[in-house]
Design an enzyme around this catalytic site. Structure first.
Site, PDB file in Angstrom:
ATOM      1  N   SER A 102      37.323  29.315  36.830  1.00  0.00           N
ATOM      2  CA  SER A 102      36.295  30.489  36.483  1.00  0.00           C
ATOM      3  C   SER A 102      36.063  31.831  37.430  1.00  0.00           C
ATOM      4  O   SER A 102      35.498  32.466  36.962  1.00  0.00           O
ATOM      5  CB  SER A 102      34.940  29.572  36.802  1.00  0.00           C
ATOM      6  OG  SER A 102      34.191  29.101  37.629  1.00  0.00           O
ATOM      7  N   ASP A 160      25.194  32.609  40.292  1.00  0.00           N
ATOM      8  CA  ASP A 160      24.348  31.477  39.410  1.00  0.00           C
ATOM      9  C   ASP A 160      25.010  29.938  40.579  1.00  0.00           C
ATOM     10  O   ASP A 160      24.249  28.855  40.242  1.00  0.00           O
ATOM     11  CB  ASP A 160      25.063  31.119  38.066  1.00  0.00           C
ATOM     12  CG  ASP A 160      26.848  31.054  38.439  1.00  0.00           C
ATOM     13  OD1 ASP A 160      27.582  30.910  39.567  1.00  0.00           O
ATOM     14  OD2 ASP A 160      27.154  30.703  37.496  1.00  0.00           O
ATOM     15  N   HIS A 165      28.997  30.563  40.980  1.00  0.00           N
ATOM     16  CA  HIS A 165      30.490  32.185  41.350  1.00  0.00           C
ATOM     17  C   HIS A 165      29.392  33.332  41.450  1.00  0.00           C
ATOM     18  O   HIS A 165      28.879  32.978  41.247  1.00  0.00           O
ATOM     19  CB  HIS A 165      30.483  32.232  39.648  1.00  0.00           C
ATOM     20  CG  HIS A 165      31.066  31.313  38.988  1.00  0.00           C
ATOM     21  ND1 HIS A 165      30.210  30.102  37.967  1.00  0.00           N
ATOM     22  CD2 HIS A 165      31.880  30.497  38.586  1.00  0.00           C
ATOM     23  CE1 HIS A 165      30.548  28.995  37.541  1.00  0.00           C
ATOM     24  NE2 HIS A 165      31.471  29.178  37.981  1.00  0.00           N
TER      25      HIS A 165
END
Length: 403
Positions: A42, A383, A386
């Site tokens: 991610s 968050d 990330h």
């Protein structure tokens, strides 16, 4: 904020990216790139997770994701751009198409991004054999298969593929965090099993690189592991007691940072061997651990943000040592001076739960109960898992120009 008096031409890849290329290898003179192929999880995914059925519709597809740069969710697990976005912009290229968003050769003329949020380095079946459950059925072997399929679309001949790869940059973003974190979170913070995965994960990374070299890849940037112990998610879920559980300088969980360092040492040894085996390839190591750890330890110190990049070229120049050559990125960069990151580098900007980490899955960013901080550019973590666009910009520009 004062604009620096003139645009700077700076030598890059001196500190944050390290790698030696044999003087007789490829890459003499200037090298221009027509496309980028990227792999990872991610931290590098620019849209695949928004399409993959098992992850589509996740919190990252809701506001306030994407608010800083795109003004809306844009398939990235951040408030804005990722490291790969800044690197691609600096090359003057369009962003590579997320693999799952493309169908024809035309879609991949400027490269492809195979990274998927939640992806592991190791195959789910291997992890399951160790008692580890992965939640996204995509590993580096899947991404390699996708890569080979795209090359076939672009050119079905061996010579044609080698020409394509000769003018391509391959970026292998951080990978392995999910493998390790699944063990850490569901193993109640133990790292013994996670440590046993290191040679297997590094081996999976090597397989991607050797496969790419086999089809003609000549320039590769390989990112190391981030300081896992500084992730708000792990800090909130796995609180410790007294003693040496936390690093005194940073407040991060020491054992997880030690695991990341173990991974990086093994990765660098592998890359050194790969350079010896393939002297015609330029293989660079991007030290994400050092960059993020520096910001976490001294957030106010790091605040030089470069807001535009253009005309970046990759060239080889003699290093101070006569034994090796160093690759430099030269970029025309306009920089402004900013105050730096805020005083809570271990707290998530978007989410809820309060406390030093502001992380709680009940209030995860993108859910109705979550709240984003007023200024994401002062935060390292977006968050809790990330990074913010500001942190990604810092990392990308440090990779490109050195600290």
């Amino acid at each position: 904020m004062a604009l620096l008096p003139r645009l700077l031409l700076v030598a890059l890849l001196l500190v944050a990216v390290t790698g030696e290329a044999d003087a007789g290898g490829a890459g003499h003179g200037q090298a221009r790139y027509d496309r980028v192929f990227s792999f990872g999880d991610s931290l590098t995914d620019t849209g695949n997770s928004a399409i993959l059925p098992v992850t589509a519709g996740g919190p990252f597809t809701n506001p306030p994701y994407g608010q800083t740069h795109f003004g809306r969710p844009n398939g990235r697990a951040s408030d804005g751009r990722l490291v790969i976005d800044f690197i691609v912009e600096s090359l003057g290229l369009p962003p590579p198409t997320p693999y799952l968003a493309g169908k024809t050769a035309v879609d991949f003329l400027h490269g492809a991004n195979f990274a998927v949020g939640g992806a592991t380095a190791l195959d789910p079946a291997f992890l399951q054999s160790r008692g580890i459950t992965s939640f996204v059925p995509v590993s580096l072997s899947n991404q390699t298969s996708w890569f080979n399929g795209v090359l076939q679309l672009l050119d079905s001949t061996g010579n044609g593929q080698r020409k394509i790869m000769a003018s391509s940059l391959l970026y292998l973003g951080e990978i392995g965090f999910n493998d390790y974190s699944f063990v850490a979170v569901f193993g109640n913070g133990t790292v013994g099993l996670a440590q046993s995965l290191v040679p297997h994960i590094v081996g999976a990374i090597r397989s991607v690189l050797t496969d790419a070299i086999g089809v003609g890849a000549r320039t590769m940037v390989v990112a190391g592991m981030i300081p896992m112990g500084c992730e708000p998610e792990l800090l909130a879920l796995l609180p410790g007691g007294a003693g040496d559980y936390y690093d005194r300088a940073s407040g991060c969980i020491a054992r997880f940072n030690q695991l990341a360092q173990l991974h990086n040492r093994a990765l660098k040894r592998m890359l050194c061997q790969l350079r010896r085996d393939h002297p015609g390839a330029a293989i660079h190591y991007a030290d994400l651990y050092r960059l993020i750890a520096a910001v976490v330890s001294s957030p106010r110190k790091y605040g030089a943000a470069c807001h535009s990049l253009s005309s970046l070229q990759l060239i080889r120049m003699p290093s101070v040592s006569v034994l090796t050559n160093v690759w430099f990125f030269l970029a025309r960069i306009a920089c402004v001076s900013v105050a730096g990151f805020g005083d809570m580098p271990l707290a998530a900007c978007c989410g809820g739960g309060g406390g030093p980490y502001n992380f709680n899955f009940t209030f995860f960013c993108g859910t109705p109960a979550a709240i984003a901080c007023a200024d994401p550019s002062e935060s390292v973590s977006w968050d809790g898992i990330h990074y913010t666009e500001a942190a990604n910009r810092f990392v990308a520009h440090a990779i490109l120009r050195g600290l």
